[in-house]
Design an enzyme around this catalytic site. Structure first.
Site, mmCIF file in Angstrom:
data_model
loop_
_atom_site.group_PDB
_atom_site.id
_atom_site.type_symbol
_atom_site.label_atom_id
_atom_site.label_comp_id
_atom_site.label_asym_id
_atom_site.label_seq_id
_atom_site.Cartn_x
_atom_site.Cartn_y
_atom_site.Cartn_z
ATOM 1 N N TYR A 69 -8.055 -9.446 -2.036
ATOM 2 C CA TYR A 69 -7.336 -10.724 -2.142
ATOM 3 C C TYR A 69 -8.291 -11.919 -2.143
ATOM 4 O O TYR A 69 -7.943 -13.001 -2.598
ATOM 5 C CB TYR A 69 -6.343 -10.895 -0.976
ATOM 6 C CG TYR A 69 -5.123 -10.005 -1.049
ATOM 7 C CD1 TYR A 69 -5.071 -8.915 -1.905
ATOM 8 C CD2 TYR A 69 -4.012 -10.255 -0.266
ATOM 9 C CE1 TYR A 69 -3.968 -8.096 -1.972
ATOM 10 C CE2 TYR A 69 -2.883 -9.436 -0.327
ATOM 11 C CZ TYR A 69 -2.881 -8.358 -1.186
ATOM 12 O OH TYR A 69 -1.776 -7.558 -1.253
ATOM 13 N N LYS A 128 -9.451 4.904 0.442
ATOM 14 C CA LYS A 128 -9.504 5.698 -0.793
ATOM 15 C C LYS A 128 -10.971 6.051 -1.041
ATOM 16 O O LYS A 128 -11.543 5.723 -2.083
ATOM 17 C CB LYS A 128 -8.901 4.844 -1.929
ATOM 18 C CG LYS A 128 -8.631 5.571 -3.218
ATOM 19 C CD LYS A 128 -7.396 6.449 -3.174
ATOM 20 C CE LYS A 128 -7.255 7.198 -4.499
ATOM 21 N NZ LYS A 128 -6.367 8.340 -4.442
ATOM 22 N N ASP A 188 -2.821 7.231 -0.880
ATOM 23 C CA ASP A 188 -1.684 7.825 -1.599
ATOM 24 C C ASP A 188 -0.970 8.845 -0.705
ATOM 25 O O ASP A 188 0.259 8.901 -0.643
ATOM 26 C CB ASP A 188 -2.120 8.443 -2.937
ATOM 27 C CG ASP A 188 -3.455 9.167 -2.858
ATOM 28 O OD1 ASP A 188 -4.130 9.087 -1.804
ATOM 29 O OD2 ASP A 188 -3.834 9.832 -3.843
ATOM 30 N N ASP A 197 -0.686 -4.180 2.909
ATOM 31 C CA ASP A 197 0.443 -4.921 2.358
ATOM 32 C C ASP A 197 1.512 -3.928 1.891
ATOM 33 O O ASP A 197 2.705 -4.062 2.201
ATOM 34 C CB ASP A 197 -0.070 -5.757 1.166
ATOM 35 C CG ASP A 197 0.936 -6.802 0.740
ATOM 36 O OD1 ASP A 197 1.985 -6.921 1.399
ATOM 37 O OD2 ASP A 197 0.678 -7.491 -0.258
ATOM 38 N N ASP A 203 5.231 -2.530 4.066
ATOM 39 C CA ASP A 203 6.572 -2.658 3.481
ATOM 40 C C ASP A 203 7.272 -1.306 3.402
ATOM 41 O O ASP A 203 8.483 -1.213 3.612
ATOM 42 C CB ASP A 203 6.512 -3.302 2.091
ATOM 43 C CG ASP A 203 6.594 -4.825 2.184
ATOM 44 O OD1 ASP A 203 6.247 -5.352 3.260
ATOM 45 O OD2 ASP A 203 7.006 -5.463 1.205
#
Ligand code: NAD
Length: 360
Positions: free
Chosen positions: A142, A188, A220, A244, A248
């Protein structure tokens, strides 16, 4: 008496209503403890744009910079949809997080027994779930540079420094120590060098916390495991973008957006806020769910002021209120048990009081 200076930023939409709930809870906590709160309200977001032509004034920022903690309601709404990008209400949040260096974002996802049936997952899968996601909030893709957007390509940079990973690692291990001592680091590293780096640093920091069990999980797989078997997790630490998304996903298992608190913590400052937005559709109707706000105050007590008993009593008071079948319209359909924001807040406060009386 310990005195804490708390800045409240009600903001827009339902922000002022749920901030009132938070303030009422703070006052009740103070009545039954050695804590004194000096509560100062400041403007932010759309309200600040209307008054001062900017979503975050220096006055509000300065107040937050000299606070012991900040409570934020919510910002934004259709009224300000067309203002220029740098002046949007949401810009105030980003500037505030960066200015206070709030690098770790803590989002708990746990299930209240009474609401097990409100989730989109089967009760036997989610019952007993209690996850804390620690998301790195001020670094990663970000904020990395170079970044850019051209007609035939767009690009971003994913970079983490040793300092950035070390500090979020310490926060996460300490949190795990205070819970079930189980930390999963999500990344990852099979594909990304930045994740390999992340993994190395997290394992280095682990040497300081031998009582915590550390494991690694690819992002994943983590997304799948949170839905498949959420009870396996205690604390999850992960990078900004992965956090993020995962927070959620885990939020969905709890039932309603009005239930989820959050804490954003830095070395010197802290800010607590419900995860939901300003819900313009509910604003001014006295029907918004105040639980996310009340639990955000509970987190403030536990994390910023080290008042773990107050934190767990507030949690219990919410749980008792739900167990009696009461709730705001987003979680309870029964007309006789359906309460307004103010009424549900009063019920939680009454149950908090009862808990303290029963313990005396
Ligand atoms: P939202 O979270 O405001 O609302 C999404 C849905 O959840 C709506 O149906 C709403 O009624 C419901 N909801 C939200 N909070 C609730 C509560 N406490 N009780 C009961 N129901 C609740 O998200 P949105 O509609 O996408 O965004 C509305 C505005 O809020 C936008 O301007 C957005 O930019 C802003 N926003 C702000 C924040 C923040 O301040 N941290 C976060 C997200 C969105």
């Amino acid at each position: 008496m310990k005195n804490y200076n708390i800045i409240t930023l009600p903001g827009d939409g339902i922000g002022p209503e749920i901030t009132t709930s938070a303030v009422e809870v703070l006052k009740e906590v103070s009545r039954h403890s050695e804590l004194e709160f000096t509560i100062i309200e400041k403007e932010i977001g759309g309200k600040s744009i209307d008054l001062y032509d900017t979503p975050l004034t220096n006055d509000t920022l300065e107040a937050c910079l000299s606070s012991d903690s900040v409570f934020l309601g919510a910002v934004g709404g259709p009224k300000w949809d067309n203002v220029e990008h740098d002046k949007k209400p949401e810009q105030a949040l980003l500037k505030l997080r960066k200015s206070l260096s709030l690098f770790s974002n803590l989002r708990p996802a746990n299930i209240f027994k009474a609401l097990v049936h409100s989730s989109s997952l089967k009760p036997n899968i989610i019952e007993g779930t209690n996850i804390m996601i620690v998301r790195e909030l001020t670094g990663g893709i970000y904020f990395g540079s170079p970044r850019g957007l051209e007609a035939d390509r767009g690009w971003n940079t994913l970079e983490y420094t040793k300092k950035e990973v070390e500090r979020i690692a310490h926060v996460s291990f300490k949190l795990a120590q205070s819970r079930s001592k189980n930390l999963v680091s999500v990344h990852k590293s099979n594909v990304l060098e930045s994740s390999q780096f992340w993994q190395n640093i997290i394992h280095d920091v682990h040497k300081n916390y031998p009582d915590v069990m550390l494991s690694d999980m690819y992002v994943d797989n983590a997304a799948m495991q949170i839905i498949h078997n959420p009870k396996q997790f205690d604390v999850i630490v992960t990078q900004n973008l992965f956090g993020d998304i995962l927070s959620d996903i885990s939020a969905m298992i709890t039932g309603s957006l009005g239930m989820l608190p959050s804490a954003s913590i830095g070395d010197n400052f802290s800010m607590y806020e419900p995860v939901h937005g300003s819900a313009p559709d509910l604003a001014g109707k006295n029907i918004a769910n105040p639980i996310a706000s009340i639990l955000s105050i509970a987190m403030m007590m536990g994390i910023s002021f080290n008042e773990k008993t107050i934190e767990s009593n507030l949690h219990q008071a919410v749980s008792d209120s739900l167990d009696a079948g009461y709730g705001t319209p987003d979680i309870v359909n029964d007309k006789n048990k359906n309460l307004s924001t103010v009424e549900f807040t009063e019920l939680v406060i009454e149950n908090y009081r009862k808990l303290l009386t029963n313990k005396d």
